[in-house]
Design an enzyme around this catalytic site. Structure first.
Site, PDB file in Angstrom:
ATOM      1  N   GLN A   1      -8.914 -29.375 -50.665  1.00  0.00           N
ATOM      2  CA  GLN A   1      -8.175 -29.558 -49.405  1.00  0.00           C
ATOM      3  C   GLN A   1      -9.029 -29.255 -48.173  1.00  0.00           C
ATOM      4  O   GLN A   1      -8.522 -29.284 -47.060  1.00  0.00           O
ATOM      5  CB  GLN A   1      -6.920 -28.660 -49.392  1.00  0.00           C
ATOM      6  CG  GLN A   1      -5.918 -28.988 -50.477  1.00  0.00           C
ATOM      7  CD  GLN A   1      -5.251 -30.350 -50.278  1.00  0.00           C
ATOM      8  OE1 GLN A   1      -5.266 -30.923 -49.185  1.00  0.00           O
ATOM      9  NE2 GLN A   1      -4.649 -30.871 -51.331  1.00  0.00           N
TER      10      GLN A   1
ATOM     11  N   CYS B   1       2.039 -28.128 -57.801  1.00  0.00           N
ATOM     12  CA  CYS B   1       1.147 -27.562 -58.830  1.00  0.00           C
ATOM     13  C   CYS B   1       0.791 -26.114 -58.509  1.00  0.00           C
ATOM     14  O   CYS B   1      -0.361 -25.695 -58.680  1.00  0.00           O
ATOM     15  CB  CYS B   1      -0.118 -28.395 -58.994  1.00  0.00           C
ATOM     16  SG  CYS B   1       0.220 -30.017 -59.666  1.00  0.00           S
TER      17      CYS B   1
ATOM     18  N   HIS C   1      -3.853 -23.773 -56.852  1.00  0.00           N
ATOM     19  CA  HIS C   1      -3.358 -24.922 -57.605  1.00  0.00           C
ATOM     20  C   HIS C   1      -3.518 -24.602 -59.093  1.00  0.00           C
ATOM     21  O   HIS C   1      -4.432 -23.868 -59.480  1.00  0.00           O
ATOM     22  CB  HIS C   1      -4.234 -26.120 -57.215  1.00  0.00           C
ATOM     23  CG  HIS C   1      -3.769 -27.445 -57.714  1.00  0.00           C
ATOM     24  ND1 HIS C   1      -3.968 -27.857 -59.001  1.00  0.00           N
ATOM     25  CD2 HIS C   1      -3.145 -28.474 -57.079  1.00  0.00           C
ATOM     26  CE1 HIS C   1      -3.486 -29.084 -59.150  1.00  0.00           C
ATOM     27  NE2 HIS C   1      -2.975 -29.483 -57.997  1.00  0.00           N
TER      28      HIS C   1
ATOM     29  N   ASP D   1     -12.601 -24.027 -54.874  1.00  0.00           N
ATOM     30  CA  ASP D   1     -11.905 -25.304 -55.012  1.00  0.00           C
ATOM     31  C   ASP D   1     -11.760 -25.878 -53.599  1.00  0.00           C
ATOM     32  O   ASP D   1     -10.941 -25.402 -52.806  1.00  0.00           O
ATOM     33  CB  ASP D   1     -10.533 -25.049 -55.659  1.00  0.00           C
ATOM     34  CG  ASP D   1      -9.643 -26.284 -55.630  1.00  0.00           C
ATOM     35  OD1 ASP D   1     -10.050 -27.316 -55.067  1.00  0.00           O
ATOM     36  OD2 ASP D   1      -8.521 -26.196 -56.156  1.00  0.00           O
TER      37      ASP D   1
ATOM     38  N   LYS E   1      -8.807 -37.467 -52.368  1.00  0.00           N
ATOM     39  CA  LYS E   1      -8.243 -36.789 -51.190  1.00  0.00           C
ATOM     40  C   LYS E   1      -9.162 -36.924 -49.978  1.00  0.00           C
ATOM     41  O   LYS E   1      -8.830 -36.471 -48.893  1.00  0.00           O
ATOM     42  CB  LYS E   1      -8.019 -35.308 -51.497  1.00  0.00           C
ATOM     43  CG  LYS E   1      -6.960 -35.064 -52.568  1.00  0.00           C
ATOM     44  CD  LYS E   1      -6.680 -33.601 -52.727  1.00  0.00           C
ATOM     45  CE  LYS E   1      -6.066 -33.232 -54.048  1.00  0.00           C
ATOM     46  NZ  LYS E   1      -4.689 -33.639 -54.251  1.00  0.00           N
TER      47      LYS E   1
END
Ligand code: PLP
Length: 413
Positions: free
Chosen positions: A209, A371, A128, A206, A232
């Site tokens: 997700q 993104c 991203h 990161d 999220k």
């Protein structure tokens, strides 16, 4: 994500906890297949935030009266929930605005102290923008080089290219997404950490997700930094988390200056508060933090393994059904292990048109570059459509999507 065995989830009961899913748009109930962008908010999170505003609202840490103490307890309680969820200690959990800010915090504070001219920061071609741009800014400022781990034809990271980069001996930090939002790829983070550490590099993950779907223990992973974003994971917007290994955080200078992050302020100098508050300048979004805590307690009560098992079963069905659609190409791994976001393109039809026609009947998917513009260029597509599976989704939702795609094809025939 690796398949897990777990007791079945009562998905109808779970879906009922999301008031927004009762909306009807077009020909029937809303079909929300965009949890990878923002997950919807279940009742316990709404209740917790409403409760604080109605009953306990007052700025945290500074007040001696009951309201402030209750707000502080809710805020610090949420931190304890997050720490427990990640297998970290509370000093290692910093509340940020979102994962983007968490990554920027590391780039500004750790990066500007530790990355020098001639060093390398290594990220990947499936990141991203929030795991690319902060590193571009850092590298441009200090004269370091930003390099990228390749993505292979199966939409997975090319670990040979990781090894080649690490073998150079100048990589200071490896930045990798746990699960790609644009491809759905699950990256072998523990393996990457091992290789990076062996080469003397730290690793930032990161986890935006991953956290909504799977059990993550930051110590088992060995990650040095791990970030995620509240909205999220069925929490509110405006709140995110950075986990950092305690020794690293102790050594890092503050990111933002202001109230809360200081121990003492004089005219010409200041000293810093203890962890984690050293990195939490100003009034933190304490109501949102409490909402995030409620979201994680809710997910935890459902059983994250049961959530994952259910979501992977629906994802598998989604991939199976998408493959029945003429002219459709899935842009991501077809098999496990993978995440629950599935990107695709339809030959001759722009992803925005696809999403727009689906939207007329209340089927919400995302279309665009997600993104991840460099990745789109790498794949030779301007954009993709993406359906992503959350805890409330069912095979019936997938069927509505597939019916909608038939309509898209009919319109553009
Ligand atoms: C993998 C990944 N990283 C980072 C982000 C950025 O999240 P936020 O905008 O909440 O900081 C997203 C959001 O789409 C994402 O999917």
């Amino acid at each position: 994500m690796e398949p897990v065995s777990a007791p079945a989830l009562d998905v109808a009961a779970v879906a009922e906890q999301f008031p927004i899913l009762a909306r009807e748009i077009g020909s029937g109930p809303l079909v929300y297949l965009d949890s990878a962008a923002t997950a919807q908010t279940p009742e316990p999170v709404l209740v917790e935030m409403d409760r604080i505003y109605r009953e306990s609202n007052a700025n945290i840490h500074r007040g001696v009266y009951a309201l402030s103490q209750e707000s502080t307890a809710a805020f610090e309680g949420a931190r304890a929930t997050v720490a427990d969820w990640l297998g970290a200690s509370v000093e290692e959990i910093i509340f940020t605005k979102n994962v983007t800010e968490a990554i920027n915090l590391v780039a500004y504070s750790w990066g500007r102290r530790n990355v020098r001219a001639g060093d390398r920061v290594l990220t990947t071609k499936m990141e991203h923008h929030s795991n690319i741009v902060p590193w571009q800014l850092l590298c441009a400022e200090v004269g370091a080089k930003l390099a990228y781990v390749d993505v292979d034809d199966d939409y997975r990271l090319d670990l040979d290219s990781l090894d080649r980069e690490l073998a150079r001996g100048d990589v200071k930090l490896v930045c990798v997404g746990h699960v790609s939002n644009a491809l759905g790829t699950l990256n072998p983070v523990a393996e990457i950490v091992q290789r990076a550490h062996a080469a003397g590099a730290l690793v930032l993950v990161d986890g935006a997700q991953a956290i909504p779907h799977m059990r993550v223990d930051v110590r088992e992973l060995g990650a040095d930094f791990y970030g995620f974003t509240g909205h999220k994971v069925y929490g509110p917007t405006g709140i995110g988390v950075l986990y950092g290994r305690r020794e690293l955080l102790e050594d890092m200078p503050p990111f933002l200056g202001g109230g809360e992050m200081i121990a003492r302020v004089d005219w010409d100098m200041s000293t810093w508060n203890a962890l984690p508050w050293k990195f939490e300048a100003g009034t933190t979004p304490y109501v949102e933090a409490a909402g995030l805590g409620a979201a994680i307690r809710w997910l935890s009560a459902l059983g994250i393994d049961a959530v994952l098992a259910h979501e992977l079963a629906v994802t598998e069905y989604l991939i199976e059904r998408l493959q029945e659609v003429d002219g459709l190409t899935i842009r991501g791994p077809l098999d496990q292990p993978r995440g629950t976001a599935v990107s695709f393109t339809l030959e001759g039809i722009h992803p925005h048109d696809t999403a727009e026609i689906l939207a007329r009947d209340g089927v919400c998917i995302r279309a665009g570059h997600h993104c991840a513009q460099p990745l789109m260029r790498h794949m030779g597509v301007p954009a993709t459509s993406r359906a992503s599976i959350g805890v409330h989704n069912t095979r019936a939702d997938v069927d509505r999507l597939i019916d909608g795609l038939a309509e898209v094809r009919r319109v553009f025939a």
